[in-house]
Design a protein around this motif. Structure first.
Motif, PDB file in Angstrom:
ATOM      1  N   SER A 377       1.040  -1.321   0.007  1.00 40.07           N
ATOM      2  CA  SER A 377       0.182  -0.038  -0.025  1.00 40.07           C
ATOM      3  C   SER A 377       1.041   1.301   0.038  1.00 40.07           C
ATOM      4  CB  SER A 377      -1.039  -0.166   1.296  1.00 40.07           C
ATOM      5  OG  SER A 377      -0.314  -0.180   2.340  1.00 40.07           O
ATOM      6  N   SER A 378       2.128   1.444   0.495  1.00 39.94           N
ATOM      7  CA  SER A 378       2.935   2.344   0.523  1.00 39.94           C
ATOM      8  C   SER A 378       3.375   2.773  -0.633  1.00 39.94           C
ATOM      9  CB  SER A 378       4.158   2.136   1.589  1.00 39.94           C
ATOM     10  OG  SER A 378       4.990   1.050   1.207  1.00 39.94           O
ATOM     11  N   THR A 379       3.459   1.822  -1.511  1.00 38.06           N
ATOM     12  CA  THR A 379       4.059   2.299  -3.050  1.00 38.06           C
ATOM     13  C   THR A 379       2.767   2.807  -4.062  1.00 38.06           C
ATOM     14  OG1 THR A 379       4.123  -0.049  -3.523  1.00 38.06           O
ATOM     15  CG2 THR A 379       6.176   0.915  -3.053  1.00 38.06           C
ATOM     16  N   VAL A 380       1.811   1.625  -3.742  1.00 36.07           N
ATOM     17  CA  VAL A 380       0.644   2.040  -4.584  1.00 36.07           C
ATOM     18  C   VAL A 380      -0.092   3.436  -4.285  1.00 36.07           C
ATOM     19  CG1 VAL A 380      -1.927   1.381  -4.861  1.00 36.07           C
ATOM     20  CG2 VAL A 380      -0.200  -0.296  -4.648  1.00 36.07           C
ATOM     21  N   ALA A 381       0.155   3.975  -3.034  1.00 35.84           N
ATOM     22  CA  ALA A 381      -0.534   5.249  -2.778  1.00 35.84           C
ATOM     23  C   ALA A 381       0.401   6.320  -3.379  1.00 35.84           C
ATOM     24  CB  ALA A 381      -0.116   5.370  -0.865  1.00 35.84           C
ATOM     25  N   LYS A 382       1.815   6.211  -3.595  1.00 29.72           N
ATOM     26  CA  LYS A 382       2.608   7.090  -4.149  1.00 29.72           C
ATOM     27  C   LYS A 382       2.225   7.136  -5.816  1.00 29.72           C
ATOM     28  CE  LYS A 382       6.185   6.762  -0.680  1.00 29.72           C
ATOM     29  NZ  LYS A 382       4.772   6.140   0.265  1.00 29.72           N
ATOM     30  N   TYR A 383       1.967   5.918  -6.325  1.00 32.42           N
ATOM     31  CA  TYR A 383       1.634   5.793  -7.980  1.00 32.42           C
ATOM     32  C   TYR A 383       0.350   6.625  -8.017  1.00 32.42           C
ATOM     33  CZ  TYR A 383       5.393   2.539  -8.668  1.00 32.42           C
ATOM     34  OH  TYR A 383       6.698   2.057  -8.959  1.00 32.42           O
ATOM     35  N   ASN A 384      -0.627   6.226  -7.077  1.00 31.63           N
ATOM     36  CA  ASN A 384      -2.127   6.594  -7.240  1.00 31.63           C
ATOM     37  C   ASN A 384      -1.707   8.078  -6.981  1.00 31.63           C
ATOM     38  OD1 ASN A 384      -3.670   4.253  -7.249  1.00 31.63           O
ATOM     39  ND2 ASN A 384      -3.817   4.038  -4.883  1.00 31.63           N
ATOM     40  N   GLN A 385      -1.341   8.741  -6.283  1.00 33.21           N
ATOM     41  CA  GLN A 385      -0.899  10.322  -6.151  1.00 33.21           C
ATOM     42  C   GLN A 385      -0.557  10.811  -7.664  1.00 33.21           C
ATOM     43  OE1 GLN A 385      -2.223  12.306  -4.124  1.00 33.21           O
ATOM     44  NE2 GLN A 385      -0.909  14.137  -4.143  1.00 33.21           N
ATOM     45  N   LEU A 386       0.431  10.028  -8.116  1.00 32.92           N
ATOM     46  CA  LEU A 386       0.879  10.659  -9.486  1.00 32.92           C
ATOM     47  C   LEU A 386      -0.149  10.536 -10.317  1.00 32.92           C
ATOM     48  CD1 LEU A 386       4.397   8.691  -9.907  1.00 32.92           C
ATOM     49  CD2 LEU A 386       4.005  11.256  -9.365  1.00 32.92           C
ATOM     50  N   LEU A 387      -1.081   9.439 -10.512  1.00 34.62           N
ATOM     51  CA  LEU A 387      -2.368   9.432 -11.419  1.00 34.62           C
ATOM     52  C   LEU A 387      -3.316  10.366 -11.211  1.00 34.62           C
ATOM     53  CD1 LEU A 387      -2.781   5.390 -11.118  1.00 34.62           C
ATOM     54  CD2 LEU A 387      -2.004   6.691 -13.079  1.00 34.62           C
ATOM     55  N   ARG A 388      -3.374  11.004  -9.913  1.00 34.61           N
ATOM     56  CA  ARG A 388      -4.461  11.929  -9.557  1.00 34.61           C
ATOM     57  C   ARG A 388      -3.876  13.160 -10.059  1.00 34.61           C
ATOM     58  NH1 ARG A 388      -3.708  10.284  -4.060  1.00 34.61           N
ATOM     59  NH2 ARG A 388      -5.313   8.147  -3.760  1.00 34.61           N
ATOM     60  N   ILE A 389      -2.893  13.337 -10.072  1.00 40.12           N
ATOM     61  CA  ILE A 389      -2.076  14.803 -10.326  1.00 40.12           C
ATOM     62  C   ILE A 389      -2.253  14.612 -11.958  1.00 40.12           C
ATOM     63  CG2 ILE A 389      -0.043  16.072 -10.598  1.00 40.12           C
ATOM     64  CD1 ILE A 389       0.707  15.067  -7.778  1.00 40.12           C
ATOM     65  N   GLU A 390      -1.801  13.458 -12.699  1.00 36.09           N
ATOM     66  CA  GLU A 390      -1.948  13.411 -14.189  1.00 36.09           C
ATOM     67  C   GLU A 390      -3.384  13.653 -14.501  1.00 36.09           C
ATOM     68  OE1 GLU A 390      -1.363   9.572 -16.120  1.00 36.09           O
ATOM     69  OE2 GLU A 390       0.302  10.723 -17.187  1.00 36.09           O
ATOM     70  N   GLU A 391      -4.330  13.390 -14.071  1.00 43.82           N
ATOM     71  CA  GLU A 391      -5.555  13.408 -14.346  1.00 43.82           C
ATOM     72  C   GLU A 391      -6.200  14.903 -14.362  1.00 43.82           C
ATOM     73  OE1 GLU A 391      -8.193  10.453 -12.672  1.00 43.82           O
ATOM     74  OE2 GLU A 391     -10.177  11.593 -13.297  1.00 43.82           O
ATOM     75  N   HIS A 392      -5.536  15.756 -13.191  1.00 51.02           N
ATOM     76  CA  HIS A 392      -6.099  17.015 -13.025  1.00 51.02           C
ATOM     77  C   HIS A 392      -5.282  18.263 -13.263  1.00 51.02           C
ATOM     78  CE1 HIS A 392      -9.637  15.327 -10.798  1.00 51.02           C
ATOM     79  NE2 HIS A 392      -8.789  14.616 -10.281  1.00 51.02           N
ATOM     80  N   SER A 393      -3.899  17.892 -13.480  1.00 48.88           N
ATOM     81  CA  SER A 393      -2.685  19.105 -13.507  1.00 48.88           C
ATOM     82  C   SER A 393      -2.771  19.744 -14.751  1.00 48.88           C
ATOM     83  CB  SER A 393      -1.584  18.649 -12.974  1.00 48.88           C
ATOM     84  OG  SER A 393      -1.059  17.811 -13.604  1.00 48.88           O
ATOM     85  N   GLY A 394      -2.880  18.708 -16.027  1.00 49.72           N
ATOM     86  CA  GLY A 394      -2.514  19.062 -17.175  1.00 49.72           C
ATOM     87  C   GLY A 394      -0.990  19.216 -17.183  1.00 49.72           C
TER      88      GLY A 394
END
Ligand code: PGA
Ligand code: ZN
Length: 410
Positions: A377-394
């Motif tokens: 979960s500690s690594t998945v959390a970090k990848y998930n955060q990258l995915l969130r930023i990718e989706e919203h940041s442009g």
């Protein structure tokens, strides 16, 4: 660590810990009480936060991160933060930064970008541990980590998917060969192979087994963690191979791997105090591959400056807890970039659920990030955060252009 501002804004952070630590890292304060967590308790660090640090920061403007961090470092009063502990100081620094982001209604990566004056945050090229040895796997292999780099991906989402395919394929290859499939630190496998060459062959086999092209879709990065192999006489001991190599022989070994395999990045190819060996390594391989200093630079501005001046390495691993503060870490990234060095924001082998590093990588436009396999979960959390930023940041994807060596900018 929790930080509240007078406005009611709140920030929470936790700090990781490493197994294969560099001698020059900021000091992690542990209690040393053998009856409690085998000496690894952190009651002293917690008390430092609740007393000295809380008192010193009361009334300070949280939006002035540099001032907060300068105060913390001055309050400690030692170069390696041994009095209060880098764990106490970094936890505070991160928590204050998060609270400040909330207070100014910014995403954390936006706050980081503002702190380092980055106008265009970018999404990092990830690299991920697939096969491990060294201190990450009971010294089952001499070299610490063999990582996959999804050089063919066009987005972070695609990159993560490619990495997951390679990790799964590596398990299947291990199973087929009757090798263990238990997790090493950072979610890789620990196949216990006898040589680096055998591990590289298994990496190529796993990439192909995933239906991907070695060197085109997925390239290979290596973390030798050579400081852990070096004896007092300076020679490098490859115990599984039953061999000892001089620095020059180690460079020749690494060069032969670059000749034979799609290796694009080598971290800590020599020991942390072998500065002249490092200069030779950089001459030999620096225009072909990325050469990354982890234990060597320890996210420390003085050590990095020595490397830049001496033509040593062309990339720096960035671990906030090697440095001790947010401002200090971002300053090292800026220093490396202005010298043309690659910057790879890195997790530790002892991680937490905190995803701050993902925001540091994006906000500072570091270009690369190193996180363990998608297994905990500690690594998945970090990848998930990258995915969130990718989706919203442009934000744009940095991809392979962020590498040094033959893939880097000319
Ligand atoms: P760590 O090291 O085990 O100290 O976190 C990881 C690495 O060498 O990159
Ligand atoms: Zn390393």
């Amino acid at each position: 660590m929790d930080a509240w501002l007078e406005s009611g804004a709140f920030g929470r952070a936790s700090v990781p810990s490493g197994a294969s630590t560099g001698a020059a890292e900021a000091h992690e304060l542990r209690d040393g009480d053998p009856d409690r967590y085998a000496g690894l308790g952190v009651l002293k660090a917690v008390a430092n936060v609740n007393h000295d640090i809380a008192q010193a920061l009361g009334g300070v403007d949280a939006l002035d991160q540099q001032r907060v961090d300068d105060l913390l470092v001055a309050l400690d009063g030692t170069p390696q933060l041994v009095r209060l502990g880098a764990n106490a100081i970094l936890g505070t620094s991160l928590a204050v930064c998060r609270a400040a982001a909330q207070a100014s209604q910014q995403q954390l990566y936006q706050r980081v970008a503002q702190l380092c004056g980055v106008a265009a945050p970018s999404l990092p090229l990830p690299m991920t541990n697939i096969l491990s040895g060294g201190l990450h796997a009971g010294r089952g292999m001499d070299v610490q980590d063999f990582l996959a780099v999804p050089v063919g991906a066009a987005t972070v989402a695609e990159a993560i998917h490619l990495l997951a395919r390679v990790r799964t394929a590596a398990s299947e290859v291990a199973c087929k060969r009757g090798l263990p499939t238990l997790l090493a630190d950072e979610g890789g496998l620990s196949p216990g192979l006898e040589s680096g060459r055998a591990a590289l062959q298994m990496m190529v086999e796993a990439i192909a087994h995933a239906g991907l092209k070695p060197g085109v879709d997925i390239a290979i990065a290596i973390d030798v963690a050579a400081s852990t192999l070096q004896g007092p006489d300076g020679a490098y001991r490859f115990a599984r191979e039953g061999l000892q190599r001089t620095g020059a022989e180690t460079i020749a070994m690494l060069a032969s791997w670059v000749d034979e395999f799609p290796v694009v990045s080598i971290e800590d190819g020599l020991g942390e105090e072998d500065w002249s060996g490092w200069a030779d390594l950089t001459c030999a391989l620096g225009d072909r591959v990325q050469l990354v200093g982890d234990d060597l630079f320890a996210t420390n501005a003085v050590r990095l400056q020595r490397g830049i001046a001496g033509g040593v390495a062309n990339g720096v691993l960035v671990k906030a807890n090697q440095n001790g503060t947010v401002s200090g870490t971002l300053a090292v990234i800026a220093q490396a970039k202005s010298a043309g060095y690659a910057t790879i924001v890195s997790a530790r082998s002892g991680e937490t659920e905190d995803t701050f590093m993902s925001d540091i990588a994006v906000g500072s436009a570091a270009g690369q990030i190193k996180i363990g396999s998608l297994r905990t979960s500690s690594t998945v959390a970090k990848y998930n955060q990258l995915l969130r930023i990718e989706e919203h940041s442009g934000a744009a994807y940095a991809g392979i252009r962020s590498m040094r060596g033959r893939h880097g900018p000319r």
